[in-house]
Design a protein around this motif. Structure first.
Motif, PDB file in Angstrom:
ATOM      1  N   ILE A 129     -20.478  34.681 -96.957  1.00 33.38           N
ATOM      2  CA  ILE A 129     -21.444  35.765 -96.747  1.00 33.38           C
ATOM      3  C   ILE A 129     -22.629  35.614 -97.693  1.00 33.38           C
ATOM      4  O   ILE A 129     -23.783  35.757 -97.289  1.00 33.38           O
ATOM      5  N   LEU A 178     -26.561  35.097 -96.561  1.00 37.30           N
ATOM      6  CA  LEU A 178     -27.569  36.075 -96.986  1.00 37.30           C
ATOM      7  C   LEU A 178     -28.623  35.434 -97.877  1.00 37.30           C
ATOM      8  O   LEU A 178     -29.809  35.775 -97.798  1.00 37.30           O
ATOM      9  N   GLN A 204     -30.916  33.432 -95.593  1.00 35.34           N
ATOM     10  CA  GLN A 204     -31.740  34.364 -94.817  1.00 35.34           C
ATOM     11  C   GLN A 204     -32.797  35.023 -95.691  1.00 35.34           C
ATOM     12  O   GLN A 204     -33.902  35.296 -95.232  1.00 35.34           O
ATOM     13  N   GLY A 205     -32.475  35.262 -96.942  1.00 30.60           N
ATOM     14  CA  GLY A 205     -33.444  35.863 -97.854  1.00 30.60           C
ATOM     15  C   GLY A 205     -34.532  34.899 -98.298  1.00 30.60           C
ATOM     16  O   GLY A 205     -35.676  35.289 -98.500  1.00 30.60           O
TER      17      GLY A 205
END
Length: 117
Positions: A63, A67, A70-71
């Motif tokens: 996870i 993330l 994606q950030g």
């Protein structure tokens, strides 16, 4: 891009993450890998208790990696357009899971030392 070479992949990752962040991540990965090899050579066996805790950390690593990517990038989950994007996302998750499990195992072994089981 006609050929998929190591230089091309490095250029793509430098563009995605920025040159400094990319090479910092490579350096951190090299240090963790060296520490992991040191722990395995020093202990001459894997501890199943430490291995279990490392395995339990894997979903958090998956996870966190997704993330993080994606950030860092300018895209989001809404931009996933096809099977290749999903495969890349699953690959990032798998690498994050494996990376965190190696980090957790190594950290436990370095902090606690060699424990006879």
């Amino acid at each position: 891009m006609n050929e998929l070479t190591l230089e091309t992949m490095i250029a793509v990752f430098e563009e995605m993450f920025g040159r400094g962040l990319f090479w910092a991540m490579v350096a951190v990965a090299a240090v963790i890998t060296a520490a992991y090899v040191f722990v395995l050579v020093r202990d001459r066996a894997m501890s199943m208790r430490k291995f279990l805790w490392a395995q339990l950390s894997m979903p958090f690593g998956a996870i966190a990696a997704v993330l993080f990517v994606q950030g860092i990038t300018d895209s989001g989950f809404r931009d996933i357009g096809g099977p290749v994007d999903l495969i890349v996302l699953l690959g990032v998750a798998a690498l994050g899971a494996g990376g965190l499990s190696i980090l957790v195992y190594t950290a436990q072994s370095l902090v606690r030392g060699k424990v006879s089981e």
